[in-house]
Every structure is written in C-alpha cells, then in structure tokens.
Design a protein around this motif. Sequence first.
Motif, PDB file in Angstrom:
ATOM      1  N   UNK A 171       4.554  10.196  -6.558  1.00 26.10           N
ATOM      2  CA  UNK A 171       5.663  10.568  -7.436  1.00 26.10           C
ATOM      3  C   UNK A 171       5.173  10.960  -8.822  1.00 26.10           C
ATOM      4  N   UNK A 172       4.051  10.419  -9.237  1.00 26.88           N
ATOM      5  CA  UNK A 172       3.501  10.774 -10.543  1.00 26.88           C
ATOM      6  C   UNK A 172       2.580  11.983 -10.420  1.00 26.88           C
TER       7      UNK A 172
ATOM      8  N   UNK B 174       7.879  16.669 -21.108  1.00 25.02           N
ATOM      9  CA  UNK B 174       9.118  15.953 -20.776  1.00 25.02           C
ATOM     10  C   UNK B 174       8.818  14.710 -19.926  1.00 25.02           C
ATOM     11  N   UNK B 175       7.891  14.856 -18.995  1.00 15.50           N
ATOM     12  CA  UNK B 175       7.531  13.720 -18.148  1.00 15.50           C
ATOM     13  C   UNK B 175       6.892  12.610 -18.984  1.00 15.50           C
TER      14      UNK B 175
ATOM     15  N   UNK C 157       0.840  -1.203   0.000  1.00 15.74           N
ATOM     16  CA  UNK C 157       0.000   0.000   0.000  1.00 15.74           C
ATOM     17  C   UNK C 157       0.872   1.249   0.000  1.00 15.74           C
ATOM     18  N   UNK C 158       1.918   1.264   0.832  1.00 12.26           N
ATOM     19  CA  UNK C 158       2.812   2.424   0.877  1.00 12.26           C
ATOM     20  C   UNK C 158       3.573   2.597  -0.438  1.00 12.26           C
ATOM     21  N   UNK C 159       3.958   1.484  -1.071  1.00 11.79           N
ATOM     22  CA  UNK C 159       4.647   1.559  -2.358  1.00 11.79           C
ATOM     23  C   UNK C 159       3.741   2.189  -3.414  1.00 11.79           C
TER      24      UNK C 159
ATOM     25  N   UNK D 252       2.745  16.481 -11.659  1.00  9.81           N
ATOM     26  CA  UNK D 252       1.689  16.893 -12.592  1.00  9.81           C
ATOM     27  C   UNK D 252       0.914  18.069 -12.008  1.00  9.81           C
ATOM     28  N   UNK D 253       0.508  17.970 -10.744  1.00 10.54           N
ATOM     29  CA  UNK D 253      -0.224  19.060 -10.102  1.00 10.54           C
ATOM     30  C   UNK D 253       0.613  20.333 -10.058  1.00 10.54           C
TER      31      UNK D 253
END
Length: 175
Positions: free
Chosen positions: A91-92, A110-111, A82-84, A96-97
Amino acid sequence: MKNLSLSNIIYGVVAVMIFIFVIKGFVEYMPAIDAARTEAAQNKGYENPTDEQKSKVKLSSKVDNQVKGAVAGDAMVTLSMILLFAAIAGAVALPVFTAVKEGQLKGLVYMAAAGGILLVLFGIGYLMASNEPYEKYGVDASGSQMIGGLLGMVYILAIVAILGIVANIFAKRFN
C-alpha cells in the motif's frame, strides 16, 4: 509468461506461504502432542515417562483439539502478520512507484503530507493516553500508552469524518 501479472504473482506467493505454514503446523503438531502426553503421564505418577508409557496414555479429544488449535493458531497468526506487513508495504510502495514512473511527484508530496498528519494525530493521541499498565492482559506502561495513542488517533479521525459528513450535508442544503 505473457499473462504474468502482479495479481497472479501475489496469488502465487500467498498460496506458497499458506502451503509452508500448513507444513509448519504438521511439523509442530508432533512435539506439541508429545509434550501433552508427557504431562498426562506425569499426572498419572510417572516421573520421567518413557515413550512406551506415553503411548499408553490416552488423551481426551478435548486436549487433542486444544493442541491442534494452538498449533494451527500459531501458524495462522504468523501468516496473518506476514500478510499484513506485505499489504502495508504494498500500500505504501505501489503508489510511490506509480508516481515516480508517471512523473507525478506532486502525488508524493500529498502522500507525505497525509503521513505527517497521521503522525501528528498519533502524537496527540499518545500524549492524551494513560500509561497505566494492564498486567491482566500482559500490557506494560509503554504498550498501554501506544495502544491509547492509536485509539486516540482513531477517535480523532472518526470525529473529523463525522464533522465532514455533517458539513457536506449542510453545504448541499444551502447551495
């Protein structure tokens, strides 16, 4: 509420999750120890042992520790997964935000390009990988090829990184 930051929220969520999984471990321990006592009583000759017969069976500390380890291990593996996934989502999502909030849409391009390159590298590794199943480890043919694809991608990235380091050293020497 003035000092409520994203890191404090994350710490709070992680603390609540750990608390929930500790409780889950305690709840799962009793049925697991009961199953171990039932098996031990059956090994002593009782076909359908009663609670009284099970309570007379003394489990070794080794068996008790194995049950505790299995219950704790199950809870921690679930918590880790769950933490992963939460870390991957963060991280994604956070870049973006940030890019949308600050109006830097070029960063999103670029992402997306980096994600596309990783997918292409995974595809190359997947095509090079063997699909031989490993029954000993419970891995079927598709799982074997998926693991091989990930390893191939890591090898390709490692080679590119090493070549980049060597090229950087030579570029510094000759400039």
